[in-house]
Design a protein around this motif. Structure first.
Motif, PDB file in Angstrom:
ATOM      1  N   ALA A 194       0.850  -1.188   0.000  1.00 44.17           N
ATOM      2  CA  ALA A 194       0.000   0.000   0.000  1.00 44.17           C
ATOM      3  C   ALA A 194       0.887   1.241   0.000  1.00 44.17           C
ATOM      4  CB  ALA A 194      -0.924  -0.003   1.213  1.00 44.17           C
ATOM      5  N   PRO A 195       0.688   2.175  -0.939  1.00 40.80           N
ATOM      6  CA  PRO A 195       1.629   3.292  -1.060  1.00 40.80           C
ATOM      7  C   PRO A 195       1.400   4.383  -0.023  1.00 40.80           C
ATOM      8  CG  PRO A 195      -0.106   3.517  -2.696  1.00 40.80           C
ATOM      9  CD  PRO A 195      -0.347   2.203  -1.997  1.00 40.80           C
ATOM     10  N   VAL A 196       2.492   5.000   0.416  1.00 41.29           N
ATOM     11  CA  VAL A 196       2.452   6.209   1.222  1.00 41.29           C
ATOM     12  C   VAL A 196       2.168   7.368   0.271  1.00 41.29           C
ATOM     13  CG1 VAL A 196       3.818   7.735   2.691  1.00 41.29           C
ATOM     14  CG2 VAL A 196       4.027   5.251   2.908  1.00 41.29           C
ATOM     15  N   GLY A 197       1.418   8.362   0.743  1.00 44.10           N
ATOM     16  CA  GLY A 197       1.047   9.458  -0.144  1.00 44.10           C
ATOM     17  C   GLY A 197       2.209  10.332  -0.551  1.00 44.10           C
ATOM     18  N   VAL A 198       2.806  11.051   0.412  1.00 47.65           N
ATOM     19  CA  VAL A 198       3.876  12.008   0.108  1.00 47.65           C
ATOM     20  C   VAL A 198       5.068  11.759   1.021  1.00 47.65           C
ATOM     21  CG1 VAL A 198       4.502  14.441  -0.128  1.00 47.65           C
ATOM     22  CG2 VAL A 198       2.132  13.729  -0.507  1.00 47.65           C
TER      23      VAL A 198
END
Length: 450
Positions: free
Chosen positions: A350-354
């Motif tokens: 799951a990707p981190v946003g920034v």
């Protein structure tokens, strides 16, 4: 020589997440994000035998370099021994040795690391002539972070110089090992300190969770999985003004850039409540500064700038928020995700946003010093790997100025938005360096490029 054996170690979700993201990258025919590569042009005398001995010494010193993943990400083992290999290639007979060396270097850099083989360090020596070579060193990002990479380069150089002179390496013993790090983390997670730290983060990240979100600049649906890149440069005189601002405000260049990034995201529709992940290398425990291991993690800085009138106000909020977060950074980020985002912990891809990273780029300039030859960085052309974060902004400061680059998941984040965000970031830094009390209301997002 005894038969190599293995010892089981727990696997952190750091490695598991990289394995999962690497699987996605390979499925989409994208470069692996598991490999850190450094290459050098070596002009002058060189001793491959001394390099082989240096590789053997360094691999023997660090358990992380002898790790295998024979049963998948949850079956991590450390071998007692792992014989390093130096692959040698000659392109001296090619019609265009220079072009052939570039092709060979790229091939060496892109070759995957087998899960069941060790060490997790690969060396390739490409010979153009008797006094002209290219050395390509590849490190598996599963067990080597950027800090570790710098240590390996330093130790390889020291061992090479010593062995070439017929001397012992003279390197100090590794007194704090990866197993010690794992033990210390396990003690923290089962003691009262865990509850104290979790209580802080639960309150600080209430309503957002441990994974920062990018709520603006979304790409349209149906785009192919890929990596986008963009870069802007602030020339040296302007970068010096930004550094001077940081000094006057008892801050750092990193904190000034982080403030400008959070303000830029606010101006582009992200709201005043911004959470940005930043990189930590976790080298504050005695002994870890000399440890080759994947200790790098993320720390979330959450700041609501709604009450900030000027850039100086926002900088003070970000500085205080960052220092407070650092005081509570002992809780490993994966454990924070497990506690606050359990569904996404089960999906380590799951990707981190920034993410803002102003450390990694600074560590990429590590040198391999042979003493009696000229070693200069050799560029290996590679397509950028798709980052684990949706948007990663990298700040790299040097004598030529301040480079602000972005790597982003172009199937999730709009390319035009990234370009405008970088333009806004530069504009904010330029204005704030000269007018730190500029009202945030006077700052504006960069317009759409024609």
């Amino acid at each position: 020589m005894s038969t190599p054996t293995s010892r089981a170690l727990p696997t952190l979700s750091y490695q598991e997440g990289r394995l999962r993201m690497d699987e996605i990258s390979r499925r989409e025919s994208l470069p692996s994000l598991r490999t850190i590569t450094q290459a050098y042009r070596i002009e002058g005398p060189f001793d491959p035998a001394a390099l082989r001995s240096a590789l053997r010494e360094v691999v023997g010193r660090h358990a992380a370099l002898r790790t295998t993943f024979t049963g998948g990400p949850h079956q991590q083992h450390v071998r007692d021994q792992a014989e390093p290999r130096l692959d040698e290639r000659s392109v001296a007979g090619e019609a265009d040795p220079e072009a052939a060396a570039v092709r060979a270097a790229r091939e060496a850099a892109l070759a995957p690391f087998a899960a069941d083989e060790a060490p997790r360090l690969r060396a390739t020596l490409i010979t153009l002539s008797e006094a002209d070579r290219v050395l390509v060193l590849a490190f598996d990002h599963l067990v080597v972070d950027a800090w570790s990479r710098g240590l390996v380069l330093e130790e390889l150089g020291a061992c090479y110089r010593a062995f070439r002179a017929g001397e012992a390496s003279g390197l100090p013993e590794v007194e704090y090992g990866y197993q010690d790090h794992i033990r210390d983390q396990q003690e923290l997670l089962t003691g009262p300190e865990y509850e104290r730290l979790l209580s802080y983060w639960s309150k600080t990240l209430d309503g957002t969770g441990a994974i920062p979100r990018l709520v603006t600049g979304r790409a349209g649906a149906g785009l192919p999985v890929d990596c986008g890149t963009a870069v802007v440069r602030m020339p040296a005189p302007l970068a010096d003004e930004v550094r001077a601002l940081a000094s006057r405000e008892r801050s750092t260049l990193f904190l000034v850039v982080l403030t400008a990034l959070q303000v830029a995201l606010r101006l582009h529709g992200g709201g005043s409540d911004q959470a940005t992940a930043v990189n930590l290398y976790n080298r504050d425990t005695l002994g870890t500064e000399r440890l080759v291991a994947p200790l790098a993690e993320l720390m979330v800085v959450r700041v609501d700038s709604a009450g900030a009138v000027t850039f100086r106000d926002a900088l003070r909020l970000v500085r205080d928020g960052t220092l407070d977060a650092q005081e509570h950074a002992g809780l490993p980020y994966p454990e924070l995700v497990k506690a606050l985002n359990p569904a996404e912990y089960a999906r380590p891809d799951a990707p981190v946003g920034v993410v803002l990273n102003m450390l990694y780029a600074e560590l990429l300039g590590g040198a391999f010093d042979t003493a009696d030859a000229t070693c200069t960085p050799f560029t290996v052309p590679q397509t950028a790997a798709r980052p684990r974060s949706e948007l990663m902004v990298v700040g790299s400061s040097g004598p030529d100025g301040l480079d602000l680059s972005a790597r982003y998941q172009s199937d999730r984040v709009d390319a035009g938005f990234v370009a405008r965000l970088l333009d806004t970031l530069v504009e904010i830094l330029t204005t704030a360096a000269r007018r730190p009390d500029v009202p945030l209301a006077e700052l504006a997002a960069a317009p759409v490029r024609p």
